[in-house]
Each structure stands twice: as structure tokens, then as C-alpha cells.
Design a protein around this motif. Sequence first.
Motif, short mmCIF file in Angstrom:
data_model
loop_
_atom_site.label_atom_id
_atom_site.label_comp_id
_atom_site.label_asym_id
_atom_site.label_seq_id
_atom_site.Cartn_x
_atom_site.Cartn_y
_atom_site.Cartn_z
N ALA B 473 0.84 -1.20 0.00
CA ALA B 473 0.00 0.00 0.00
C ALA B 473 0.88 1.25 0.00
O ALA B 473 0.61 2.21 -0.72
CB ALA B 473 -0.92 0.00 1.22
N ALA B 477 0.01 0.66 -4.08
CA ALA B 477 -0.94 -0.35 -4.54
C ALA B 477 -2.28 -0.15 -3.85
O ALA B 477 -2.34 -0.06 -2.63
CB ALA B 477 -0.41 -1.75 -4.26
N SER B 478 -3.35 -0.10 -4.63
CA SER B 478 -4.70 0.00 -4.06
C SER B 478 -5.04 -1.34 -3.42
O SER B 478 -4.40 -2.35 -3.72
CB SER B 478 -5.69 0.31 -5.17
OG SER B 478 -5.69 -0.75 -6.10
N PRO B 479 -6.04 -1.38 -2.54
CA PRO B 479 -6.38 -2.65 -1.87
C PRO B 479 -6.57 -3.80 -2.85
O PRO B 479 -6.11 -4.92 -2.61
CB PRO B 479 -7.67 -2.30 -1.13
CG PRO B 479 -7.55 -0.86 -0.85
CD PRO B 479 -6.80 -0.26 -2.00
N SER B 481 -5.27 -4.13 -5.80
CA SER B 481 -3.96 -4.45 -6.35
C SER B 481 -3.11 -5.21 -5.33
O SER B 481 -2.38 -6.13 -5.69
CB SER B 481 -3.28 -3.14 -6.75
OG SER B 481 -2.17 -3.40 -7.53
#
Lengths: 373, 571
Positions: B473, B477-479, B481
Motif C-alpha cells: 500500500a 498499490a490500491s487494496p 492491487s
Amino acid sequence: MKTSIARPAAPEATSISASGGRVELVDLSKRYGNGEPPAVDDISLDIEPGEFITLLGPSGSGKTTTLNMIVGFTEPTSGRIRLGGRDISRMPPHKRNFGMVFQNYALFPHLTVAQNVAFPLRERKVSTVETTRLVGEALDLVDLGGMENRRPHELSGGQQQRVALARAVVFSPSVLLLDEPLSALDRKLRQSLQREIKRLHKELGLTFVFVTHDQDEAMTLSDRIAIFDRGRIVSVGTPADLYHRPANQFVARFLGESNVFAGRYRGTDVYEWHDRKWTVTEQRYGAEERALVVRPERVGVALDEESVPPGRNAAPAVVTDVSFYGTYYRIELAYGDGAVGCAVLPVGAPAAVDPGAAVVAHWRPEDQVLVSE
Amino acid sequence: MSAPTATAGAPTTGRPAPAWVGRAYASGWLLLLPSLVALVVLFVVPLASIVVDSFTEPSTGLGNYSSLFTDGYTIRVLSRTLLVALVVSVVGVLLAYPYAYAMTLVGPTMRAVLVTVVLIPFWTSMLARNFAWMVLMQDGGVIQDMLRPFGLGDVTLLGTTLAVAISMTQVLLPFLVLPMYSAMEQIDGRLLAAGQSLGAPRTRAFRRIYLPLSTPGVVAGMSLVFVLALGFYVTPALLGSTRTAMIAQVINVRTKELLDFGGAGAMGMFLLAVTLVVLGLSRRVAGRNVAAVAAGGQPARTRASGERSSNVRPWLKAHTTVVAILLAAPTLVVIPMSFSSAQTFRFPPDGWSLRWYRELFTSPEWIAAILNSLQVGIFTALFATVLGTTAAFGLTRLRPRARGALNGFLLSPMIVPHILVALVVFSAFLRLGLNGTLIGIILAHTALAVPFVVIAVTARLQGMDRRLSSVAASLGASPVSVFRRVTLPLVMPGILSGAVLAFVTSLDEVVIALFLQAPGAITLPVQMFNSVTVQIDPTISAASSLMVVLVSVPILLAQVAGARRGKGGTR
């Protein structure tokens, strides 16, 4: 490609670098439960762009919680975090564009070194060509060129932490946060990585926020140190300032060693400790200042009252231990009221004392500091 | 201490959990919902209705339970069952303990061989092993031939309790060796040397130091085997006779032929009660000793391997060899048998041919059975993997107390004797019209297989460094991802091995499939079972060999894949 992310990969040669961001913590608090004391208790701190600031404190003092709030892993109960003037308190971590390095490296074990470093670039949809170039540059920066295809478990602890550093700076974040990054390494590696981190800071010009409980690390690396105790920042300043002019007893005791005397400040120029009256040269103290602090290297040891040089404050003590450190002797002292302290004497100094000897510790009034509780 | 080389370390501090945890509790429950519903519908409700039946059918009261202890026939069956279970577990311990001990002494190569030998029975289907024992013990079989010189040639083995006990001991032996070995692995070998230096002779040092430290493994293995032996159905049904019936056979008759769910239910409950008591006691005993072992410090591995093999005394070598042969024997019988040219179960075969394989792959019954089994196995693996994986992800998001309770609940199908599961499912599906359908078998197998997936995925999730998702994160990175690029790849080996275990469990499962069978819904193990009980059809030997392949290939593939993917994945 959206550019809500601070800055797309720039085309110049030294593309991994960015102007550091200014981070402001405003009345920040974190409570986990109503019954418990707050983990972070109403702290405020301005972090200058490009500054290397260390959050130092014993474990449980709130420094890591503060770091987690800055990076976005922990939501503050109250207060604000601003980056370059913009409130980011509620922004999810993946949108903050901060680099972070963890204590135990936290490399992705299923990815190679190069894939680890490329991770943040892929998230930012950087082109393949550009990614390859940036990854190579980042790995060169931490002296790991040629290791691209290794897996994390094939690297030593020091190498893993370098990969983590490369991964945290490759996307040109505005702030790099480091959570005790060196505490899992042995002494020698720790020192070489300290140098590495210092060099990175200089070369990249990023704002570094470093968390540690190791005061030596804090002293050697930082521009400024914020000292944490029980969820509060008790003092902020340059390493030299904090060492020579500690603001309170906690700082004096936590940062370096001290001789601390619990006496009474009597008006203008006299400090009373038991039956002794010591000279106070500076006039800036208020009534609440209680303890008198002297750093060990400022303390001389005399064999009796007569041999104390004139103009110095003196306190009788008993030597409890003498240890040899190569360049100096460290002499542990017990004062009459149960307080303990120490003196550091250069090798070759005449005082040949043994444990058990009754001596007199003395210092110049200019070298003492009066601090609050 | 050497520098840690693996990247993953368990989160080191008790630092407060990240912010998303609060939100995670809710999503944890949501993820658990499907598996909880499935378990309640497939397992808990039917079990409860059997409990009710046991008190109300045919008449309300404790009649079914009191007849357990008053009816002469039932008492004989019960005491025979308890006796066999006890003998099997005690004899098993005597066989397995020295074997496990030898495993800790030998060098790495030999240890690999011994481990493989222990695992061979797992790769050979349950039915194949029992079939092998039938071949060996039949009149005129190998064992009778071996006994003839001692004047015991005419002793009939098949159909006796002795035959049942011998076969069960072999079938259950791995469950004893493995826990004992893992307990012994933890014991610091230098403790024995220390004991000797303090004045205890070698044997006394062993008795006073090693034996107590290895007790947790012994207790765990022994209680597990005792419990499994109590509810054993296939072995007594194939190798015993109605005169030597054990409780599972009686439950079978009462359920399927008499439809006496009350009486069968009472027996099942008795079985479950004994199981829970034994497992509960063993956990307490083993738990106490585990602490002692943990305090014992470094594992035995630290010793130089050179000094190891010298410790293997001749008698231990002999014992280990015998046990190894015992473990491998059924597999070594089944495979040559399948190439026999004879119409009988004669071993060793008089001539060789591929006729039974031709029969296996041309006879419509056998082909249907194979296809049914594959179909059931694949769908079971699919359902169980989806349910078990989401449940495991859900579990990690719960508060510790809720997590412990729910984990126990999700794993509960593992400790309930299969014969009771079969009875429960049979009575429930009878009402729903699912008996005799493949979907019924798939659903029942799913309930059995979910625990394996939960265990495999949970282990993987727990081994994973939780901060890896934080770090992802922080790197942008999004959740979604994070899940796709970090969590899922790291957990994948656990999911795969869970799926393989689910598939294999379903493939090898006989009891429930026997209960739910109907002409259109006969799985391979059921067809095999019928081929020896209903008609005498040597095709079973070819089918057994095919089962060895069907079971071992996925396991091997999973291991290879796991070894490749898991490299440094967790510690």
C-alpha cells in the motif's frame, strides 16, 4: 496516466530524486480505547522539506504510531496531517506517495529483486522501458547492480534492506519514512547502512522521517530529533542542542548519560543540593526548574575537596566501577543521596581511582543545565 | 545468531493493529458466511435432527441409549469395537515409536526414504490397501503359506477380528508415526547426553528424559488412531464378518436396511461422545507436555549427522525394516496383482497380462465409476476450495476469540466419525431426495473437505508477513492491487494444496459414498467395494493401481509446484 501521483518519472538522467515535501502534524492524537492512555497525545511537528528528522523514544512512546499515521496505516483520532499545505489525514496510504522502509525489510518473497523494485512503478503504470531504466538506477544507487534476478531469500540481511531502500525511493516519493530499518542488522552492517542512508539523503534531497529507539543512530544521522515519551513529543532540536541543553530530565536521561542532582534552585544564582550551595551562572531559569544535569565528559574527579580547582561546583561521591574503553575510562559514581552518575576521563588523566574510593566530582558552572522534571 | 535470511518474520511487536482492522471485522464475517451456511445446512442441522431422532424414534425417551448398554448383542459389538480400537492403538504405538525414533537418528537420505515409506499408505487408496490385505490373508494366500511351516497352515484369517485388527493397524500406522516424529524432532538430542553425564545409564536416561518429552506425540497419535479405529467401517466390512461386526457395521445395517435412525443415531452419538472425550483428554495431556518440550530448546537437528547413524542399534534397524515392509506391503501387492492374468486373487500371480486394465477401461460400469469419481472429486475440490479459502481469509480478519471459536467450528467435520457423518447425511438427503445423486455425494464431500482447505490456507496466511500488504500500500498499490499482486500469489500454494487435499479426500472417500450410492451414482471406491463384496471381480486390482496414480499424481504435482512457488515464500 493520471498524475494525482506527485510526479511522473522524469526524463532527465538522474531521474530518481525529488524535492522533499513539507510535512506538518497538527494536534495529532491517536486513542485505541477509552480506558487506555492515548498512544499519541496531541502532538504537533513541522518537518521541513529535505530535512532528516528522527522520532526517538523508548518502545511504546508513540513514535511508530505517529509514523503509521503519517504513512496512512493508522487513522488519527483527531488532528491533521498536511503535506505541502494539503490535508492528507484521510487519504489512503496508496495515494500518499510516501516511500516506507520497514524493520524486517518486508520484501515480497515471490518476486525477484528487480520485480520488487519495479512494484511501485507498475502500480503507477510507468512504461516497461522506463521501469527497466529506473530499477537499474535505483539498484545502482544502493550498490546492488547485477542482483536483479535474485530472490529476496538469496540475499543477506543488509542486501535485503538495500533492496527495500531502492524500492522505497524508485518512484520519487516526496517523503521517505523509515521504521527502525537497521535494528535487525548486526552492528557492523548497521554502521555501513547508516552511512548509506545518510548518503541517500544527501543525494536524493528527500524529506526523511526516521524512527528509532537507538540514540546513537539518532544522533549521527539526524538534522533534528523529536523525542517521544508516553505519546507526547517532549523535546525537538538538533542533536547537539538536545545533548548539551536538554529541556527536561527525561531528555537528559534518555539521550546520553547524565549526572542528575535533585536539589532546589534558590533565586538568582544559587542551587542548593543538600548542604552544598552551587553557583549558577545563567539567569534564564524559572522557579519550576528542579534538577541539575551535568554530562559525564564535563565532570572531573578529584581525590579530595582540596584538589578541586577553584570556581567549580563539587559533589562528594563513591566510585562504584571503573571500566576501560580504549580511548577513555568510564567511572561510575554513587552520590550521597542515592543518585548515580558517571564521569568519562581520557586515558592518561592522572586520576587513578579504584572502586570503593571516596572522591569528589566537580564541574564548571557553565557546563551544568537546570531542567524541569 | 545468524542474520535472518528469509524476508518474512512474524510481526515482531504487539503494536496496535492498522486502521483498516476495524472495518475488516465486518468483511471477515461476510467472507465466512458462505462456509458457515454450508456447514450448518449440510452438517449441523442434519446432525441435530439425528440427535432428536435418537431420543424420539421409535418412541420418546432414552430407550435407544439404554439399549446400548442392555442389549446383549449391542454390548458385545460395543466392547469388541472398543477392544479392537484399543489393541490397534497400543500395538500401533509399539510399532511406530521405534520407527519414528529411528527417523530422528538416521541421516538425511535415509530419513527421506523412511518418510516416503510412511506416506506410501496415504497415496494408496484405503480400499486398495484393504483389498491387498484380503489377498494376503485369503485361504491359500501368502500369509497362510508363511505360517504353514509352523503347523498353522489351516488357520483361517479372513473374517476374524484378528484380520480386522492387523489390517487396521497397518492402515492407521502413519497417523501414529507422523505426530510422534514431529514431537521427537523437537527434542534436543544433547539432553540424553546430559542425562548420561549426570549419571543415568543410557536406557534410564532414555526412559527418564526422552520418553516423557516424546509423550505429546505418542498421546496425540494414539488418541487419533483410537478415535479413527472406533468408527472404522471399510476394514471390518471387508476383512471381518457379520459375526465379528464392529459398531460402524451395525450403524450401517440399522441406517440403510432398517431405517432405524433413532437406534443408529444413539450409537453414532455414543461414538461421538467417546471421540470428544478421548480427544479432549489427549489435548490436555499433550498440551501439558508440549510446554516442557518447548522449554527444551533447540531441536535435535543440531547434532552432527556423522554421529547419528552410529546410534541406530541393530535391533532398531531390524524393527524399522519390518515396519517399513508392513507399511509398503499392500501397495507392493496391489500393483503386481493388477497385471495378473488369472481370474482369481492369487498372489503372486501365475501369469501376466493387461486384461484387467482392458476390463477397467472398457466395462461400462467401471468407466462410469471412474468418471463419477473424477466428477465428484473435481466439484468437491472446487466448492471446498472456494468455501475454505474465503473462510480462511475471513478468519484472519476476526478478533482472536471469535476466530478461535469459528475455526473450531469449521474444522469440526474432521473429528466427527465418518460413519456418523454418513448416517447424518443419509437421513437428511433421504428427506431432500438427494440420496443416490452425485450432487448429494459432492455436497457431503464438500463438508468433509472444507477443513483441509481452511487449514492449508490459514497456515499460509499466518506464515505470511502481514506487513507485506502494508508495504504494498505504501508503494502505491490500491487494496485490490495488493490482493492481486501480493496476497494472492503468496497464499496460492496453500490454496492449491488445499484443493489437492480436497480432491484426494473426495476421491478416496468410501463410507459416505457407500451410503449415498445408487445405480446412477457409484463412485470408483464404491464400485471397488462392491466388486469384492457383491461379486468377485479382479478388475479391482487394476482399479486400485489406477487409484494410486490418481491420488499420488496430484499430490506430487502439488509438492513440486509448492516447492517451486513457495521458495522463500514463508519461512
